[in-house]
Motif scaffolding. Structure first.
Motif, PDB file in Angstrom:
ATOM      1  N   PRO A   1       0.849  -1.211   0.000  1.00 42.89           N
ATOM      2  CA  PRO A   1       0.000   0.000   0.000  1.00 42.89           C
ATOM      3  C   PRO A   1       0.874   1.246   0.000  1.00 42.89           C
ATOM      4  O   PRO A   1       1.978   1.256   0.556  1.00 42.89           O
ATOM      5  CB  PRO A   1      -0.791  -0.124   1.311  1.00 42.89           C
ATOM      6  N   PRO A   2       0.387   2.304  -0.640  1.00 42.61           N
ATOM      7  CA  PRO A   2       1.189   3.531  -0.687  1.00 42.61           C
ATOM      8  C   PRO A   2       1.384   4.107   0.708  1.00 42.61           C
ATOM      9  O   PRO A   2       0.493   4.060   1.554  1.00 42.61           O
ATOM     10  CB  PRO A   2       0.361   4.453  -1.581  1.00 42.61           C
ATOM     11  N   ALA A   3       2.529   4.640   0.936  1.00 41.70           N
ATOM     12  CA  ALA A   3       2.833   5.259   2.221  1.00 41.70           C
ATOM     13  C   ALA A   3       2.021   6.536   2.388  1.00 41.70           C
ATOM     14  O   ALA A   3       1.717   7.219   1.412  1.00 41.70           O
ATOM     15  CB  ALA A   3       4.330   5.574   2.311  1.00 41.70           C
ATOM     16  N   PRO A   4       1.615   6.828   3.617  1.00 38.47           N
ATOM     17  CA  PRO A   4       0.835   8.070   3.828  1.00 38.47           C
ATOM     18  C   PRO A   4       1.633   9.288   3.375  1.00 38.47           C
ATOM     19  O   PRO A   4       2.804   9.453   3.706  1.00 38.47           O
ATOM     20  CB  PRO A   4       0.605   8.079   5.342  1.00 38.47           C
ATOM     21  N   SER A   5       0.971  10.102   2.598  1.00 40.50           N
ATOM     22  CA  SER A   5       1.638  11.273   2.034  1.00 40.50           C
ATOM     23  C   SER A   5       1.752  12.373   3.088  1.00 40.50           C
ATOM     24  O   SER A   5       0.848  12.603   3.885  1.00 40.50           O
ATOM     25  CB  SER A   5       0.844  11.795   0.831  1.00 40.50           C
ATOM     26  N   THR A   6       2.905  13.017   3.082  1.00 36.96           N
ATOM     27  CA  THR A   6       3.122  14.150   3.991  1.00 36.96           C
ATOM     28  C   THR A   6       3.034  15.483   3.255  1.00 36.96           C
ATOM     29  O   THR A   6       3.293  16.519   3.850  1.00 36.96           O
ATOM     30  CB  THR A   6       4.508  14.039   4.633  1.00 36.96           C
ATOM     31  N   SER A   7       2.684  15.445   1.969  1.00 36.25           N
ATOM     32  CA  SER A   7       2.542  16.695   1.207  1.00 36.25           C
ATOM     33  C   SER A   7       1.100  17.182   1.296  1.00 36.25           C
ATOM     34  O   SER A   7       0.176  16.421   1.589  1.00 36.25           O
ATOM     35  CB  SER A   7       2.950  16.466  -0.250  1.00 36.25           C
ATOM     36  N   TYR A   8       0.888  18.452   1.020  1.00 33.74           N
ATOM     37  CA  TYR A   8      -0.432  19.077   1.103  1.00 33.74           C
ATOM     38  C   TYR A   8      -0.767  19.720  -0.229  1.00 33.74           C
ATOM     39  O   TYR A   8       0.115  20.178  -0.960  1.00 33.74           O
ATOM     40  CB  TYR A   8      -0.445  20.135   2.211  1.00 33.74           C
ATOM     41  N   THR A   9      -2.058  19.759  -0.499  1.00 31.71           N
ATOM     42  CA  THR A   9      -2.516  20.428  -1.706  1.00 31.71           C
ATOM     43  C   THR A   9      -2.497  21.933  -1.495  1.00 31.71           C
ATOM     44  O   THR A   9      -2.296  22.441  -0.385  1.00 31.71           O
ATOM     45  CB  THR A   9      -3.932  19.958  -2.060  1.00 31.71           C
ATOM     46  N   ALA A  10      -2.695  22.635  -2.595  1.00 34.46           N
ATOM     47  CA  ALA A  10      -2.704  24.098  -2.509  1.00 34.46           C
ATOM     48  C   ALA A  10      -3.834  24.584  -1.604  1.00 34.46           C
ATOM     49  O   ALA A  10      -3.673  25.545  -0.842  1.00 34.46           O
ATOM     50  CB  ALA A  10      -2.843  24.693  -3.914  1.00 34.46           C
ATOM     51  N   GLN A  11      -4.996  23.941  -1.669  1.00 32.18           N
ATOM     52  CA  GLN A  11      -6.118  24.346  -0.817  1.00 32.18           C
ATOM     53  C   GLN A  11      -5.796  24.114   0.657  1.00 32.18           C
ATOM     54  O   GLN A  11      -6.100  24.941   1.517  1.00 32.18           O
ATOM     55  CB  GLN A  11      -7.381  23.572  -1.214  1.00 32.18           C
ATOM     56  N   GLU A  12      -5.116  22.948   0.954  1.00 34.02           N
ATOM     57  CA  GLU A  12      -4.774  22.679   2.340  1.00 34.02           C
ATOM     58  C   GLU A  12      -3.752  23.680   2.865  1.00 34.02           C
ATOM     59  O   GLU A  12      -3.843  24.145   4.011  1.00 34.02           O
ATOM     60  CB  GLU A  12      -4.224  21.255   2.463  1.00 34.02           C
ATOM     61  N   LEU A  13      -2.762  24.035   2.024  1.00 30.79           N
ATOM     62  CA  LEU A  13      -1.777  25.023   2.452  1.00 30.79           C
ATOM     63  C   LEU A  13      -2.436  26.378   2.708  1.00 30.79           C
ATOM     64  O   LEU A  13      -2.090  27.096   3.653  1.00 30.79           O
ATOM     65  CB  LEU A  13      -0.678  25.156   1.396  1.00 30.79           C
TER      66      LEU A  13
END
Length: 475
Positions: free
Chosen positions: A328-340
Motif C-alpha cells: 500500500p502507498p505510504a501516507p503522504s506528507t505533502s499538502y494540496t494548494a487548498q490545504e496550504l
C-alpha cells in the motif's frame, strides 16, 4: 654380429616383455572414449588420473630440457619446464600466477591436472569447484590434487591457458603441427623447436597417433596408452614419456638421458615398459582413506548446493507466476494548494486573536473569502507552532553580504507566509546585486533598455562588458 645377436636376445627377454600381455580396458579402445567419464559430483580417483604416473613424471629430477622462457635459458627438469610454460601463458590469470608463486605445491597440482587436459583425459565439460551453476559442466572433486586451498579452475579455462602456452616466436608464425616438422626444426638447430605444451598436443592428436605409434612403440601400445589404466608399470611409462619429450624438444641426435639398453641399441624406439600382474596393478594408484573421506564430503556438499539451487529456482518460478501484491502507498506528507491556504489562514487567525481581544470583529467564514475550509478535507489540521524568527546577534542597520542575507531569510521568513508584503532595504539591495551578476553574465544591462537621455553622445552607448561578452548569440 655378436653384439647384434646379444641385443636381439635382450630385446626378446628383457623384464619378461611380451606385447601380448598389454591389456587396454575395453572402454578406452576408441579415441572418442579417452576422456574420463564420471557422473556429476563423483570424485576422480587416483586410478582415473593415473596418479602414480603423474608423480613419477613430475618428481623426476633429471635436468635435460632447455627452458627458453627463463633468463639465460637454463637446463631444467620436466616439472620446472612445464610449470614455467603454464605460468608464462598469456591466458594464465594474475590470481592464478600469484597462487602458483605463493604455494609451489599448488603449482605442481595445477600442472598435473593441466597435463591430463593436455593429452585429452580431462575434457572441457569438467569443473573442480562445487559452486558451479551451469548445466554445461559437471563438478568433480579431485582429492589427490586438491590438497592445497587453490582453485583448480575448470577444464575450459585450463584448455585456454594451454592453447596460449607458446614460445615467443610462435605467436608470429604458426607452431609446428606434426612430429616431422618438430624434428626438422630441432635438426636445423632450433632448440627447443616448440613449446612443451604444443609438443604434447601434437603427439596426442589423433591425426598423428599412427605415425608416432609406428615410429616409437611396439604394437598394440601407442602414446595415449601411457595415460590409461593399463597393466604397465607407472614408473616405466613415466620414463617413456620423458624420453619422448627429450627426443623431440632437444633433438633425436643427442644422447637421451632416459635411454635404457633397448632404446640405445634401437634408435628411435622408446625404452621397454614393465608389464604388471593383476596383484601388482592393484597396488598402484591406491586412494588413501583421508582422500576417500574428503571426496565423499565434497560430493555431499555439491548435492546440498544443487538442492538449494533447485529450491531457489522453483521459488523464483512461483514468484513470477504469482507475483506479490504491491505494498500500500505510504501516507503522504505533502499538502494540496487548498490545504496550504487553509493552514496559512488558520495561523493568521491565531496570530490576530490577541490583537482583536476587547473589540467586536466581524467573524466571517473562510469560505466567504474564496478559500476552501481545511476542515472539509480528510486530514485534520496539524498543530503548528507560531513561527518565531531568530534574529539574535544581528544588526538591522549594518549592510549584509549575499551569504548573510540568505542566512537571514532562512532564519526570519516563514515559508507558509504570503510573500507579497513590503520588503526592507536589505531585500532591495539583494535584488540589485542579483541584477548586477546577471548583467555581467549576459554582457549587457537588464532589458528593457532605458530611454536615451537627450543630448547623450553616441560614443557613450553601452558596450557589452564582462568575460562572456564575445557570446553574441546570447542577446
Amino acid at each position: 654380429m655378436a653384439s647384434s645377436s646379444s641385443a636381439d636376445r635382450y630385446a626378446a627377454n628383457i623384464q619378461g616383455w611380451n606385447i601380448q600381455q598389454v591389456n587396454t580396458p575395453p572402454q578406452y579402445l576408441g579415441r572418442k572414449t579417452l576422456p574420463i567419464k564420471r557422473a556429476d559430483a563423483e570424485p576422480l580417483t587416483r586410478e582415473d588420473l593415473q596418479y602414480d604416473l603423474l608423480y613419477y613424471i613430475f618428481a623426476d629430477s633429471t635436468k635435460a630440457f632447455v627452458d627458453h622462457l627463463s633468463t639465460d635459458r637454463p637446463v631444467v627438469n620436466f616439472c620446472d619446464l612445464y610449470v614455467n610454460a603454464l605460468f608464462n601463458s598469456p591466458k594464465c590469470s594474475k590470481v592464478l600466477k600469484d597462487k602458483m608463486v605463493e604455494t609451489p605445491a599448488f603449482a605442481i597440482e595445477f600442472a598435473k591436472i593441466a597435463l591430463l587436459t593436455n593429452v585429452g583425459r580431462i575434457n572441457t565439460t569438467m569443473a573442480f569447484f562445487p559452486e558451479m551453476k551451469t548445466a554445461l559442466r559437471s563438478y568433480h572433486p579431485v582429492p589427490s590434487l586438491q590438497k592445497t586451498d587453490g582453485n583448480l579452475q575448470d577444464a575450459p579455462r585450463i584448455k585456454n591457458c594451454l592453447k596460449a602456452a607458446l614460445l615467443p616466436f610462435e605467436f608470429k608464425t604458426p607452431p609446428p603441427s606434426t612430429p616431422a616438422e618438430i624434428i626438422e626444426k630441432a635438426r636445423a638447430g632450433q632448440i627447443p623447436p616448440t613449446s612443451v605444451v604444443n609438443l604434447i598436443f601434437v603427439l596426442a592428436n589423433s591425426n598423428n597417433a599412427m605415425t608416432v605409434a609406428q615410429k616409437h612403440f611396439d604394437p598394440p601400445v601407442e602414446f595415449l596408452d601411457l595415460f590409461l589404466p593399463i597393466n604397465l608399470s607407472s614408473a616405466s611409462r613415466a620414463r617413456v614419456f620423458l624420453w619422448l619429450m627429450f627426443h623431440y624438444l632437444q633433438g633425436p641426435d643427442r644422447p637421451n638421458p632416459f635411454d635404457d639398453e633397448y632404446s640405445r641399441t634401437h634408435p628411435g624406439r622408446v625404452p621397454r615398459m614393465r608389464p604388471l600382474t593383476r596383484e601388482e596393478q592393484a597396488q598402484e594408484n591406491v586412494d588413501p582413506p583421508d582422500e576417500v573421506e574428503w571426496g565423499k564430503r565434497m560430493s555431499a556438499l555439491r548435492s546440498k548446493f544443487l538442492r538449494e539451487l533447485v529450491d531457489e529456482m522453483e521459488a523464483e518460478k512461483r514468484r513470477k507466476k504469482n507475483p506479490p501484491l504491491p505494498p500500500p502507498p505510504a501516507p503522504s506528507t505533502s499538502y494540496t494548494a487548498q490545504e496550504l491556504a487553509a493552514i496559512r489562514q488558520a495561523r493568521t487567525q491565531r496570530q490576530e486573536e490577541p490583537r482583536s481581544r476587547g473589540s467586536s470583529p466581524s467573524h466571517e467564514e473562510p469560505s466567504s473569502q474564496g478559500y476552501t475550509s481545511y476542515e472539509s478535507t480528510s486530514r485534520p489540521i496539524p498543530h503548528l507552532e507560531p513561527f518565531r524568527p531568530d534574529l539574535s546577534g544581528e544588526d538591522p542597520i549594518q549592510e549584509r553580504t549575499m551569504l548573510q542575507q540568505a542566512w537571514h531569510i532562512i532564519n526570519s521568513t516563514d515559508p507558509l507566509e504570503d510573500s507579497d508584503k513590503e520588503e526592507d532595504e536589505h531585500v532591495r539591495l539583494e535584488y540589485n546585486r542579483r541584477l548586477r551578476v546577471l548583467a555581467r553574465l549576459r554582457g549587457k544591462d537588464p532589458t528593457p533598455e532605458p530611454d536615451p537621455q537627450p543630448g547623450a553622445s553616441s560614443s557613450q552607448e553601452s558596450q557589452p562588458t564582462g568575460r562572456l561578452q564575445h557570446v553574441q548569440s546570447w542577446r
